[in-house]
Write a protein that holds these residues in place. Structure first.
Motif, PDB file in Angstrom:
ATOM      1  N   GLU A 110      45.456  57.401 184.436  1.00 43.86           N
ATOM      2  CA  GLU A 110      45.404  55.939 184.477  1.00 43.86           C
ATOM      3  C   GLU A 110      45.323  55.446 185.921  1.00 43.86           C
ATOM      4  O   GLU A 110      44.595  54.495 186.219  1.00 43.86           O
ATOM      5  CB  GLU A 110      46.642  55.354 183.789  1.00 43.86           C
ATOM      6  CG  GLU A 110      46.654  53.838 183.695  1.00 43.86           C
ATOM      7  CD  GLU A 110      45.486  53.264 182.913  1.00 43.86           C
ATOM      8  OE1 GLU A 110      45.143  52.090 183.166  1.00 43.86           O
ATOM      9  OE2 GLU A 110      44.907  53.974 182.067  1.00 43.86           O
ATOM     10  N   ARG A 111      46.047  56.089 186.812  1.00 43.39           N
ATOM     11  CA  ARG A 111      45.987  55.711 188.227  1.00 43.39           C
ATOM     12  C   ARG A 111      44.592  55.957 188.792  1.00 43.39           C
ATOM     13  O   ARG A 111      44.077  55.152 189.583  1.00 43.39           O
ATOM     14  CB  ARG A 111      47.038  56.493 189.024  1.00 43.39           C
ATOM     15  CG  ARG A 111      47.123  56.118 190.498  1.00 43.39           C
ATOM     16  CD  ARG A 111      48.432  56.583 191.102  1.00 43.39           C
ATOM     17  NE  ARG A 111      48.574  58.026 191.113  1.00 43.39           N
ATOM     18  CZ  ARG A 111      48.123  58.803 192.103  1.00 43.39           C
ATOM     19  NH1 ARG A 111      47.508  58.260 193.146  1.00 43.39           N
ATOM     20  NH2 ARG A 111      48.306  60.111 192.061  1.00 43.39           N
ATOM     21  N   LYS A 114      42.288  53.183 187.559  1.00 45.27           N
ATOM     22  CA  LYS A 114      42.534  51.932 188.288  1.00 45.27           C
ATOM     23  C   LYS A 114      41.924  51.983 189.683  1.00 45.27           C
ATOM     24  O   LYS A 114      41.353  50.992 190.158  1.00 45.27           O
ATOM     25  CB  LYS A 114      44.039  51.663 188.377  1.00 45.27           C
ATOM     26  CG  LYS A 114      44.660  51.225 187.065  1.00 45.27           C
ATOM     27  CD  LYS A 114      46.145  50.921 187.236  1.00 45.27           C
ATOM     28  CE  LYS A 114      46.742  50.434 185.933  1.00 45.27           C
ATOM     29  NZ  LYS A 114      48.199  50.127 186.069  1.00 45.27           N
ATOM     30  N   TRP A 118      39.052  49.582 191.092  1.00 47.59           N
ATOM     31  CA  TRP A 118      39.345  48.802 192.290  1.00 47.59           C
ATOM     32  C   TRP A 118      38.220  48.900 193.317  1.00 47.59           C
ATOM     33  O   TRP A 118      37.859  47.913 193.948  1.00 47.59           O
ATOM     34  CB  TRP A 118      40.665  49.241 192.895  1.00 47.59           C
ATOM     35  CG  TRP A 118      40.949  48.636 194.232  1.00 47.59           C
ATOM     36  CD1 TRP A 118      41.067  49.284 195.418  1.00 47.59           C
ATOM     37  CD2 TRP A 118      41.124  47.246 194.529  1.00 47.59           C
ATOM     38  NE1 TRP A 118      41.314  48.397 196.425  1.00 47.59           N
ATOM     39  CE2 TRP A 118      41.357  47.137 195.922  1.00 47.59           C
ATOM     40  CE3 TRP A 118      41.115  46.088 193.756  1.00 47.59           C
ATOM     41  CZ2 TRP A 118      41.570  45.920 196.546  1.00 47.59           C
ATOM     42  CZ3 TRP A 118      41.327  44.866 194.382  1.00 47.59           C
ATOM     43  CH2 TRP A 118      41.559  44.791 195.753  1.00 47.59           C
ATOM     44  N   PHE A 221      39.340  42.790 191.163  1.00 48.42           N
ATOM     45  CA  PHE A 221      39.789  43.868 190.283  1.00 48.42           C
ATOM     46  C   PHE A 221      38.789  44.114 189.148  1.00 48.42           C
ATOM     47  O   PHE A 221      38.789  45.178 188.541  1.00 48.42           O
ATOM     48  CB  PHE A 221      41.158  43.535 189.691  1.00 48.42           C
ATOM     49  CG  PHE A 221      42.295  43.728 190.643  1.00 48.42           C
ATOM     50  CD1 PHE A 221      42.853  44.977 190.835  1.00 48.42           C
ATOM     51  CD2 PHE A 221      42.800  42.657 191.358  1.00 48.42           C
ATOM     52  CE1 PHE A 221      43.910  45.159 191.715  1.00 48.42           C
ATOM     53  CE2 PHE A 221      43.860  42.825 192.244  1.00 48.42           C
ATOM     54  CZ  PHE A 221      44.411  44.084 192.425  1.00 48.42           C
TER      55      PHE A 221
END
Length: 270
Positions: A110-111, A114, A118, A221
């Motif tokens: 998940e990181r 993201k 980003w 984002f």
């Protein structure tokens, strides 16, 4: 607006130009403008220090806080995405990241997603992400010390511009993003006219400028900053960005004057 994000914004937009540090009572005065009680401000600052985002030193009987190098890096990356937009023609090349992360490492996966989002990548499939901008180096750097993440990078072209536009439409929800930009324009066009004629002063200017940043910064984002060739007809993102930059500039002087007064203890907070 939460105390935590306000601390970052105050350092990034104001305190960096005043030596990059602030006394605790100065931070408390600044946060009070946004209705943040002193107790809440103290808790937020303490937590940011424990998490490694703030450093603290003693100057006499006072505590002075500054952002750590990690925090500055995060702020600078965010500022780059918020204030800059790509210009010039696209070279037609897609940059692709294919990743593998063990099923047991869900938080890490998940990181990674993201981080990809980003820096402007979109999911062509669950583990294949693409971008018209070559930011693969940023992704590699962010996960260089995570052996569980395997990244394969490719650079390629599609069949034609129609295929390119179809890829963009698959990877990003451009219709919803455009509608969100329209809402931002509807909210801030009347305010911009006011800023041009009679901008707010004092703490009101600071609050207004911080609210502008808060309302606009959600877009980076979700907006991959696509080149014009890949955008739908009538795209409103560019107009929203231009409005944001003008409003941000018009509010700069009165907001900075308010910060100076507050950190020096010469202004009254609400």
């Amino acid at each position: 607006m939460k105390a935590r994000s306000l601390v970052f914004d105050l350092f990034g937009d104001y305190l960096r130009y005043r030596g990059g540090e602030a006394r605790l009572r100065g931070l408390i005065s600044l946060l009070a403008c946004f209705g943040i009680p002193e107790a809440t401000a103290r808790v937020a600052v303490t937590r940011l220090r424990k998490e490694g985002w703030l450093s603290a030193t003693k100057q006499g009987r006072e505590t002075v806080f500054a952002l750590t190098d990690t925090a500055w890096q995060m702020l600078d990356e965010g500022r780059e995405r918020i204030f800059r937009r790509s210009t010039g023609p696209w070279d037609g090349q897609w940059h692709m990241v294919i990743y593998q992360v063990p099923e047991t490492e869900r938080a890490l996966r998940e990181r990674l997603r993201k981080q990809l989002a980003w820096v402007g990548f979109g999911p062509l499939s669950s583990s294949v992400w693409v971008s018209p901008h070559d930011r693969t180096g940023q992704v590699r750097q962010a996960f260089a010390e995570d052996p569980a993440v395997q990244l394969d990078v490719f650079h390629s072209r599609s069949e034609d511009i129609a295929s390119d536009r179809a890829i963009a439409a698959r990877c990003w929800d451009l219709a919803t993003l455009d509608a969100d930009y329209a809402g931002f324009l509807d909210d801030y066009r009347p305010r911009l006219s006011t800023y041009r004629r009679d901008p707010p002063e004092g703490a009101d200017a600071l609050v207004e400028r911080m609210r502008l940043i808060h309302d606009y910064r959600r877009f980076p984002f979700h907006d991959p900053d696509l080149p014009p060739e890949l955008l739908p007809e009538g795209w409103r993102g560019r107009r929203a960005h231009e409005l944001f930059l003008e409003a941000h500039g018009l509010l700069r002087a009165p907001a900075e004057a308010a910060v100076t007064d507050l950190v020096n203890g010469s202004a009254k907070t609400p």
